[in-house]
Design an enzyme around this catalytic site. Structure first.
Site, PDB file in Angstrom:
ATOM      1  N   VAL A  21       0.870  -1.096   0.029  1.00  0.00           N
ATOM      2  CA  VAL A  21      -0.042   0.049  -0.092  1.00  0.00           C
ATOM      3  C   VAL A  21       0.890   1.203   0.018  1.00  0.00           C
ATOM      4  O   VAL A  21       0.433   2.135  -0.648  1.00  0.00           O
ATOM      5  CB  VAL A  21      -0.994   0.104   1.119  1.00  0.00           C
ATOM      6  CG1 VAL A  21      -1.634   1.365   1.215  1.00  0.00           C
ATOM      7  CG2 VAL A  21      -1.714  -1.248   1.151  1.00  0.00           C
ATOM      8  N   ALA A  50       9.161   6.250   7.113  1.00  0.00           N
ATOM      9  CA  ALA A  50       9.582   5.340   8.016  1.00  0.00           C
ATOM     10  C   ALA A  50       9.497   4.130   7.558  1.00  0.00           C
ATOM     11  O   ALA A  50       8.397   3.544   7.187  1.00  0.00           O
ATOM     12  CB  ALA A  50       9.213   5.715   9.231  1.00  0.00           C
ATOM     13  N   LYS A 111      -6.880  -1.574  10.574  1.00  0.00           N
ATOM     14  CA  LYS A 111      -8.260  -1.637  11.354  1.00  0.00           C
ATOM     15  C   LYS A 111      -7.940  -2.462  12.598  1.00  0.00           C
ATOM     16  O   LYS A 111      -8.839  -2.364  13.479  1.00  0.00           O
ATOM     17  CB  LYS A 111      -9.019  -3.032  10.312  1.00  0.00           C
ATOM     18  CG  LYS A 111      -8.361  -3.989   9.968  1.00  0.00           C
ATOM     19  CD  LYS A 111      -8.790  -5.108   8.941  1.00  0.00           C
ATOM     20  CE  LYS A 111      -7.859  -5.913   8.408  1.00  0.00           C
ATOM     21  NZ  LYS A 111      -6.880  -5.486   7.559  1.00  0.00           N
ATOM     22  N   GLU A 135     -10.797   5.683   6.472  1.00  0.00           N
ATOM     23  CA  GLU A 135     -11.689   5.072   5.377  1.00  0.00           C
ATOM     24  C   GLU A 135     -11.060   3.797   4.668  1.00  0.00           C
ATOM     25  O   GLU A 135     -11.759   2.565   4.443  1.00  0.00           O
ATOM     26  CB  GLU A 135     -11.845   6.140   4.271  1.00  0.00           C
ATOM     27  CG  GLU A 135     -12.719   5.413   2.818  1.00  0.00           C
ATOM     28  CD  GLU A 135     -14.125   5.338   3.449  1.00  0.00           C
ATOM     29  OE1 GLU A 135     -14.707   4.136   3.520  1.00  0.00           O
ATOM     30  OE2 GLU A 135     -14.893   6.452   3.496  1.00  0.00           O
ATOM     31  N   VAL A 138     -11.768  -0.447   6.273  1.00  0.00           N
ATOM     32  CA  VAL A 138     -12.892  -1.088   6.039  1.00  0.00           C
ATOM     33  C   VAL A 138     -13.042  -1.191   4.602  1.00  0.00           C
ATOM     34  O   VAL A 138     -13.212  -0.148   4.034  1.00  0.00           O
ATOM     35  CB  VAL A 138     -14.120  -0.812   6.821  1.00  0.00           C
ATOM     36  CG1 VAL A 138     -14.896  -1.772   6.520  1.00  0.00           C
ATOM     37  CG2 VAL A 138     -13.613  -0.758   8.361  1.00  0.00           C
ATOM     38  N   ASP A 207     -10.346 -10.746  10.901  1.00  0.00           N
ATOM     39  CA  ASP A 207     -10.242  -9.728  10.123  1.00  0.00           C
ATOM     40  C   ASP A 207     -11.746  -8.919  10.101  1.00  0.00           C
ATOM     41  O   ASP A 207     -11.810  -7.676  10.129  1.00  0.00           O
ATOM     42  CB  ASP A 207      -9.857  -9.967   8.761  1.00  0.00           C
ATOM     43  CG  ASP A 207      -9.893  -8.830   7.601  1.00  0.00           C
ATOM     44  OD1 ASP A 207      -8.844  -7.971   7.855  1.00  0.00           O
ATOM     45  OD2 ASP A 207     -10.745  -8.847   7.015  1.00  0.00           O
ATOM     46  N   LYS A 211     -13.580  -5.181  11.494  1.00  0.00           N
ATOM     47  CA  LYS A 211     -14.183  -4.527  10.633  1.00  0.00           C
ATOM     48  C   LYS A 211     -15.544  -4.120  11.302  1.00  0.00           C
ATOM     49  O   LYS A 211     -16.069  -3.105  11.175  1.00  0.00           O
ATOM     50  CB  LYS A 211     -14.187  -5.035   9.161  1.00  0.00           C
ATOM     51  CG  LYS A 211     -12.790  -4.802   8.521  1.00  0.00           C
ATOM     52  CD  LYS A 211     -12.684  -5.824   7.490  1.00  0.00           C
ATOM     53  CE  LYS A 211     -11.089  -5.682   6.441  1.00  0.00           C
ATOM     54  NZ  LYS A 211     -10.930  -6.409   5.514  1.00  0.00           N
ATOM     55  N   GLY A 315      -6.355  -4.981  -1.565  1.00  0.00           N
ATOM     56  CA  GLY A 315      -5.512  -4.720  -2.692  1.00  0.00           C
ATOM     57  C   GLY A 315      -4.687  -3.355  -2.595  1.00  0.00           C
ATOM     58  O   GLY A 315      -5.384  -2.508  -2.008  1.00  0.00           O
TER      59      GLY A 315
END
Lengths: 440, 440
Positions: A21, A50, A111, A135, A138, A207, A211, A315
């Protein structure tokens, strides 16, 4: 593309973490620089990243921005906004708290942290007068938190129910379409990169539970942590369950369900029910048609009615898109010297135990093939105050089976019914128990 | 429900219009007063309602709040926020401009006005430093504008495509499921209240075109008015078209399509294409399963991928829910002495003529039943540079028919092809022409 020359000095951005990401965020900040500047009203300048190790190869990431001193980076006086995509509880929590204490606004995709200790983070944001946006935590790029947080804020949300974990949806979809068992479908998901080598977090519902906690907190303005969420995974879902669902015109999905439970006197709410477990839903339900690793969330609100949000739930690129949407919002607030709506937990509703949650059960029993079995099984349901909606008898002799679908009843009464059935001599085995959602 | 005592003095709200939506707004402001105060940080006090006639009976509306002096109401010094649910161009535009000039923030559900003259309103909001929010103007309570305006702002939207008119979707759905013709389905829609006595605005695509203009403007940060939108309604859609779609595994929907057209050199965009017309889409496409009067909008963005937003697109309660969401946002901005993101039209892309839009055609021809017909028809397509994807020959003699589906080509070339075919002696009639969307 933009002809407007930004008049403001740049806003300085620090990034924590540079995995899939993070790398995508770096790429987008560079590639869409002109667009972002026009939309924010000031250029966004990435001043530091970092990482744990500086020697790892990272495509397209300027090496001179890398640092291993995360604390130094988040407290740098010239940094305006900190983006956190490390994940996990520590050091993410400490760094975000340091950043906010130093007056930085933060954007996070974390999350696990929000579900465990959102209250501390939201409190710090309030105390230091900065923004915290999340945002991306989730359902990836699906704009879901912002509608709940802002668009539906004048409405009364009754229920949020959805597929928020792509891995388990992929596995259940494969089991449904190809007839494969759980292990085989899991291996396929792993081979395709939809499931990790250790699939516990996805498969056991951790997971999805994180959420669910974040969604419930937002929808009902009340404090919910991951530990409050009733959680069951999909490892015990069998091909027989899937076949049984199919015979009922249903499909099995792992759903996160956040529900306001009305008090006896009306609308204000006795509490909230927050749970993650496999569910049979009718094939005509829009969530039934969410295939492969897609996510979709249904929201039922008093005035807005039923809404659905659908898209890629994970993703690098979708998550980075959500991070950038938040970054623009936070940056605009910075430019205008303001901040977004703070999280509120003013409703302060209790999270009800699963036993008090009203739901429906689908129960398959292997039974002795003799007269009177149905009547005696029906008695057990009646003794627990559970009303039966439909019964189907199948097979003969060793194969004799009863399939029962109940009306709505407290989960405690339903599970007590199943426990009693397990002890009955006429019941050879409780072959399958699953909750049912969707209209009766 | 709320234990927090609001510390701020009330924000004063003026309402313009008190029809179905207005009445519902009045009801919600009263019923959810405590909730709204907690979420805003100050109570919301309705201080006046401008109506044309005060003597009309309005359930639950305090008669002492009614006034026929709308201008006086929107310029009252103590009013903070003006909600406009009158609809139409005037007097709504003049009142909103007066309100903003007097420093009020405004919330409006007025799609016609925003599509015709959004630029003037957005300019006034910028000039006077106030907010204008308008989520309710497109797709009722479906939070769609806010995600486009805020969540996807760090992304690059390629296309927005959706069902934004419930009346026409209801009619086309009925034609598809019951086999009825257009007039019969329209009558049914009128009987059920889904269509008005004069259905022109819906059936001819004016309502959808206004929404398309608003969506395109937001998605592409460029100025688009209703007059820029290529518009075709559904009055000419026949049972034969529906049957023809069915034979191809398609369904006919009236879609609003807003598309960024890339320039030859890459991503920045040669312009935008904005259009409303009947389309054949594959039954496997998620928009194909949007039934009855529901709305759904697909958004395709570079990083976020495909997203879909689904829900009730009209009705008093859903629209009022969207108005209240906006009201809370605007009121919060007021409490914090700030304002939301202003509309930007910095991209300033031209709206391309329909002839330059790249699309696909489905063409049914009644042809002379003799050898060589297919070759000569194919020549006409080739002469216009249009490549054929599939051809089906059906029937014999008087009934001989050719059904042709093309590959993507400029709409101008496709329509010129059809014009040439009309003049050919071997073509008895061009029975049906419809555009096709979805993957080739």
């Amino acid at each position: 593309m933009s002809s407007a020359l930004p008049l403001r000095p740049p806003l300085k951005i620090a990034l924590l973490g540079c995995g899939v990401v993070g790398t995508e965020v770096v790429r987008l900040l560079d590639e869409q620089a002109a667009d972002l500047a026009a939309r924010v009203g000031a250029p966004l300048e990435l001043v530091g990243i970092a990482v744990r190790r500086k020697d790892k190869r990272r495509e397209g990431v300027p090496p001179e921005l890398l640092t291993t001193d995360a604390t130094g980076l988040v407290t740098r006086p010239d940094v305006d906004i900190v983006i956190e995509v490390i994940g996990g509880i520590e050091p993410a929590r400490g760094l975000l708290l340091d950043a906010m204490k130093s007056g930085k606004s933060v954007v996070t995709a974390n999350k696990a942290l929000l579900a465990e200790d959102g209250a501390t983070l939201f409190g710090a944001a309030r105390e230091h007068g900065v923004d915290i946006y999340y945002e991306a935590s989730v359902a990836g790029a699906i704009p879901l938190l912002r509608p709940l947080r802002e668009s539906l804020v004048g409405d009364h949300v009754h229920r949020v129910m959805g597929i928020v974990n792509g891995t388990t949806n992929y596995i259940l979809d494969k089991m449904d379409t190809s007839g494969s068992g759980f292990s085989e479908a899991l291996e396929q998901a792993q081979a395709l990169g939809y499931a990790e080598a250790d699939p516990t977090a996805d498969v056991e519902g951790f997971d999805a539970a994180a959420k669910a906690a974040i969604l419930a907190q937002l929808a009902f303005h009340t404090r919910v942590t991951a530990a409050d969420v009733h959680r069951e995974g999909i490892a015990d879902v069998t091909s027989a369950d899937i076949a049984s669902a199919r015979a009922m015109g249903c499909v099995v999905k792992l759903l996160a369900i956040c529900q306001r439970v009305p008090s006896d006197d009306g609308r204000n709410g006795r509490g909230v029910s927050v749970r993650v477990h496999p569910v049979m839903i009718p094939r005509t339900h829009p969530l039934a048609n969410v295939r492969e690793a897609y996510n979709a969330v249904f929201v039922e609100a008093q005035s807005a009615g039923s809404l659905m949000f659908y898209g890629a739930g994970a993703g690098g690129a979708p998550t980075a898109s959500a991070v950038l949407g938040d970054l623009v919002a936070v940056a605009r607030n910075r430019v205008h010297g303001t901040r977004g709506p703070a999280e509120s937990t003013y409703a302060d509703l209790p999270v009800l135990p699963m036993a008090d949650t009203v739901t429906r059960y689908h129960v398959s029993l292997d039974v002795a093939d003799r007269s009177g079995v149905l009547a005696r099984v029906a008695d057990v349901f009646a003794d627990h105050g559970v009303s039966i909606q439909a019964v189907r008898q199948e097979g003969h002799g060793e194969e004799a089976q009863l399939v029962i679908v109940t009306h709505r009843a407290p989960d405690g009464a339903l599970s007590a019914t199943v426990e009693t059935l397990r002890d009955k001599e006429i019941v050879r085995e409780v072959a399958s128990v699953m909750r049912v959602e969707g209209d009766e």
